[in-house]
Structure formats: structure tokens, C-alpha cells
Design a protein around this motif. Structure first.
Motif, PDB file in Angstrom:
ATOM      1  N   SER A  74       0.817  -1.224   0.000  1.00 16.61           N
ATOM      2  CA  SER A  74       0.000   0.000   0.000  1.00 16.61           C
ATOM      3  C   SER A  74       0.849   1.273   0.000  1.00 16.61           C
ATOM      4  N   LYS A  75       2.145   1.149   0.258  1.00 16.61           N
ATOM      5  CA  LYS A  75       3.041   2.304   0.259  1.00 16.61           C
ATOM      6  C   LYS A  75       3.848   2.426  -1.035  1.00 16.61           C
ATOM      7  N   VAL A  76       3.534   1.585  -2.023  1.00 11.90           N
ATOM      8  CA  VAL A  76       4.239   1.650  -3.304  1.00 11.90           C
ATOM      9  C   VAL A  76       3.840   2.924  -4.038  1.00 11.90           C
ATOM     10  N   VAL A  77       4.854   3.639  -4.538  1.00 11.47           N
ATOM     11  CA  VAL A  77       4.591   4.873  -5.284  1.00 11.47           C
ATOM     12  C   VAL A  77       4.931   4.755  -6.763  1.00 11.47           C
ATOM     13  N   LYS A  78       5.731   3.757  -7.140  1.00  4.69           N
ATOM     14  CA  LYS A  78       6.128   3.578  -8.550  1.00  4.69           C
ATOM     15  C   LYS A  78       6.365   2.105  -8.827  1.00  4.69           C
ATOM     16  N   VAL A  79       5.840   1.643  -9.941  1.00  2.00           N
ATOM     17  CA  VAL A  79       6.009   0.255 -10.373  1.00  2.00           C
ATOM     18  C   VAL A  79       6.563   0.256 -11.794  1.00  2.00           C
ATOM     19  N   ASN A  80       7.514  -0.616 -12.047  1.00  2.00           N
ATOM     20  CA  ASN A  80       8.032  -0.836 -13.400  1.00  2.00           C
ATOM     21  C   ASN A  80       7.794  -2.298 -13.752  1.00  2.00           C
ATOM     22  N   ILE A  81       7.160  -2.515 -14.890  1.00  2.00           N
ATOM     23  CA  ILE A  81       6.851  -3.868 -15.345  1.00  2.00           C
ATOM     24  C   ILE A  81       7.550  -4.113 -16.671  1.00  2.00           C
ATOM     25  N   PHE A  82       8.176  -5.268 -16.767  1.00  2.00           N
ATOM     26  CA  PHE A  82       8.864  -5.671 -17.986  1.00  2.00           C
ATOM     27  C   PHE A  82       8.200  -6.941 -18.510  1.00  2.00           C
ATOM     28  N   LEU A  83       7.755  -6.910 -19.750  1.00  2.00           N
ATOM     29  CA  LEU A  83       7.131  -8.065 -20.391  1.00  2.00           C
ATOM     30  C   LEU A  83       7.963  -8.446 -21.612  1.00  2.00           C
ATOM     31  N   ASN A  84       8.022  -9.740 -21.915  1.00  2.00           N
ATOM     32  CA  ASN A  84       8.748 -10.124 -23.129  1.00  2.00           C
ATOM     33  C   ASN A  84       7.864  -9.989 -24.367  1.00  2.00           C
ATOM     34  N   SER A  85       6.579  -9.664 -24.151  1.00  2.00           N
ATOM     35  CA  SER A  85       5.658  -9.433 -25.260  1.00  2.00           C
ATOM     36  C   SER A  85       4.460  -8.634 -24.750  1.00  2.00           C
ATOM     37  N   MET A  86       4.055  -7.635 -25.495  1.00  2.00           N
ATOM     38  CA  MET A  86       2.860  -6.875 -25.122  1.00  2.00           C
ATOM     39  C   MET A  86       1.592  -7.710 -25.296  1.00  2.00           C
ATOM     40  N   ASP A  87       1.703  -8.890 -25.861  1.00  2.00           N
ATOM     41  CA  ASP A  87       0.558  -9.808 -25.918  1.00  2.00           C
ATOM     42  C   ASP A  87       0.100 -10.187 -24.510  1.00  2.00           C
ATOM     43  N   PHE A  89      -0.031  -8.034 -21.964  1.00  2.00           N
ATOM     44  CA  PHE A  89      -0.425  -6.825 -21.251  1.00  2.00           C
ATOM     45  C   PHE A  89      -1.816  -6.905 -20.622  1.00  2.00           C
ATOM     46  N   VAL A  90      -2.808  -7.303 -21.372  1.00  2.00           N
ATOM     47  CA  VAL A  90      -4.195  -7.303 -20.868  1.00  2.00           C
ATOM     48  C   VAL A  90      -4.343  -8.258 -19.685  1.00  2.00           C
ATOM     49  N   GLU A  91      -3.813  -9.463 -19.819  1.00  2.00           N
ATOM     50  CA  GLU A  91      -3.929 -10.452 -18.734  1.00  2.00           C
ATOM     51  C   GLU A  91      -3.157  -9.993 -17.502  1.00  2.00           C
ATOM     52  N   MET A  92      -1.958  -9.460 -17.704  1.00  2.00           N
ATOM     53  CA  MET A  92      -1.163  -8.952 -16.582  1.00  2.00           C
ATOM     54  C   MET A  92      -1.918  -7.833 -15.883  1.00  2.00           C
ATOM     55  N   ASN A  93      -2.474  -6.911 -16.657  1.00  2.00           N
ATOM     56  CA  ASN A  93      -3.156  -5.748 -16.105  1.00  2.00           C
ATOM     57  C   ASN A  93      -4.354  -6.134 -15.239  1.00  2.00           C
ATOM     58  N   LYS A  94      -5.090  -7.154 -15.652  1.00  2.00           N
ATOM     59  CA  LYS A  94      -6.254  -7.601 -14.869  1.00  2.00           C
ATOM     60  C   LYS A  94      -5.844  -8.079 -13.486  1.00  2.00           C
ATOM     61  N   THR A  95      -4.739  -8.791 -13.410  1.00  2.00           N
ATOM     62  CA  THR A  95      -4.243  -9.264 -12.115  1.00  2.00           C
ATOM     63  C   THR A  95      -3.620  -8.124 -11.323  1.00  2.00           C
ATOM     64  N   ALA A 105       2.125   5.319  -9.658  1.00  2.00           N
ATOM     65  CA  ALA A 105       2.692   5.602 -10.977  1.00  2.00           C
ATOM     66  C   ALA A 105       3.267   4.300 -11.526  1.00  2.00           C
ATOM     67  N   ARG A 106       3.266   4.162 -12.865  1.00  2.00           N
ATOM     68  CA  ARG A 106       3.696   2.887 -13.435  1.00  2.00           C
ATOM     69  C   ARG A 106       4.232   3.055 -14.843  1.00  2.00           C
ATOM     70  N   SER A 107       5.203   2.223 -15.161  1.00  2.00           N
ATOM     71  CA  SER A 107       5.676   2.060 -16.531  1.00  2.00           C
ATOM     72  C   SER A 107       5.573   0.585 -16.862  1.00  2.00           C
ATOM     73  N   CYS A 108       5.291   0.290 -18.112  1.00  2.00           N
ATOM     74  CA  CYS A 108       5.266  -1.098 -18.573  1.00  2.00           C
ATOM     75  C   CYS A 108       5.878  -1.112 -19.965  1.00  2.00           C
ATOM     76  N   VAL A 109       6.941  -1.877 -20.114  1.00  2.00           N
ATOM     77  CA  VAL A 109       7.634  -1.935 -21.394  1.00  2.00           C
ATOM     78  C   VAL A 109       7.840  -3.372 -21.829  1.00  2.00           C
ATOM     79  N   ALA A 110       7.923  -3.551 -23.129  1.00  2.00           N
ATOM     80  CA  ALA A 110       8.276  -4.857 -23.689  1.00  2.00           C
ATOM     81  C   ALA A 110       9.778  -4.869 -23.901  1.00  2.00           C
ATOM     82  N   VAL A 111      10.396  -5.954 -23.514  1.00  2.00           N
ATOM     83  CA  VAL A 111      11.837  -6.121 -23.655  1.00  2.00           C
ATOM     84  C   VAL A 111      12.120  -7.390 -24.446  1.00  2.00           C
ATOM     85  N   TYR A 112      13.300  -7.464 -24.962  1.00  2.00           N
ATOM     86  CA  TYR A 112      13.678  -8.615 -25.778  1.00  2.00           C
ATOM     87  C   TYR A 112      13.732  -9.908 -24.965  1.00  2.00           C
ATOM     88  N   GLN A 113      14.326  -9.825 -23.775  1.00  2.00           N
ATOM     89  CA  GLN A 113      14.540 -11.036 -22.980  1.00  2.00           C
ATOM     90  C   GLN A 113      14.653 -10.665 -21.511  1.00  2.00           C
TER      91      GLN A 113
END
Length: 128
Positions: A74-87, A89-95, A105-113
Motif C-alpha cells: 500500500s506504500k508503493v509509489v512507482k512500479v516498473n513492469i517488464f514483459l517479453n511481449s505486449m501480448d 499486457f491485458v492479462e497482466m493488467n487484470k491481475t 505511478a507505473r511504466s510497462c515496457v516490452a523487452v527482448y529477454q
């Protein structure tokens, strides 16, 4: 000496390299990225699981690390999410939204590996 300390808990996945699970300062907790690996070292894969369960395990690991540092989700102020595919994104976001109801605040990026070949990694910054 700097006013910070490494954080470690056996209730989350052990670091996969030469780093701490988090660094605690007097005001802020900087959590290292958590992959879908439990405290026993078992890694979830897409063959045996899904992105929803993997997201939940990453966040449960972050929860354990934050609690060991004297903080909480509950004290988190920033989250960074790394996915190997934006495919994923929707399922991750629901959880994700079931855990972070205060909408940090949040960032979510697709990375190679990602480490250990996992499809998701999540890190965060929280108030102490």
C-alpha cells in the motif's frame, strides 16, 4: 557509511545475481525486479502456468520483500513492469489492478529477454 541497508527475506525468490532483494533508506524502499519464482526456487513457465499467476507471484514476492523492509504494498509509489511481449499486457493488467488499488505511478515496457527466460518481471519503489 551511507544511510541505507540491504533487505533480504527467505519468503521471496532468492536474487539471481549479485544484488539485494531491496535497498532500504530512511524514507524509501527500492525493490529489485521480481520474477515469477517462488521462495523454493521454482520458476513458473508459460507451459505450466499463465501470465496472471506469474504476475501474482511477482507481486507476492514484492510484498514479502517490502514487509521485510518494514513497508507494504500500500506504500508503493512507482512500479516498473517488464514483459517479453505486449501480448501479455491485458492479462497482466487484470491481475495487477487487484493488488494495486491505490494506482501508483507505473511504466510497462516490452523487452527482448528477461532473466531465466521468464516473460515478466516487476520492480517497485515504496515509502518506508
Amino acid at each position: 557509511m551511507a544511510d541505507f541497508k540491504p533487505v533480504y527475506t527467505d519468503k521471496a525468490a532468492f536474487p539471481a545475481g549479485p544484488y539485494s532483494q531491496a535497498i532500504a533508506t530512511p524514507h524509501t524502499i527500492y525493490c529489485s525486479g521480481q520474477i515469477p519464482c517462488d521462495a523454493a526456487g521454482t520458476i513458473l513457465t508459460l507451459e505450466s502456468s499463465n501470465i496472471s499467476a506469474m504476475t501474482e507471484l511477482c507481486i507476492k514476492n514484492l510484498t514479502a520483500v517490502l514487509e521485510a523492509a518494514g513497508s507494504s504494498l500500500s506504500k508503493v509509489v512507482k512500479v516498473n513492469i517488464f514483459l517479453n511481449s505486449m501480448d501479455h499486457f491485458v492479462e497482466m493488467n487484470k491481475t495487477y489492478e487487484t493488488f494495486f488499488t491505490h494506482k501508483p505511478a507505473r511504466s510497462c515496457v516490452a523487452v527482448y529477454q528477461l532473466p531465466k527466460g521468464v516473460p515478466i518481471e516487476i520492480e517497485c519503489i515504496a515509502l518506508a
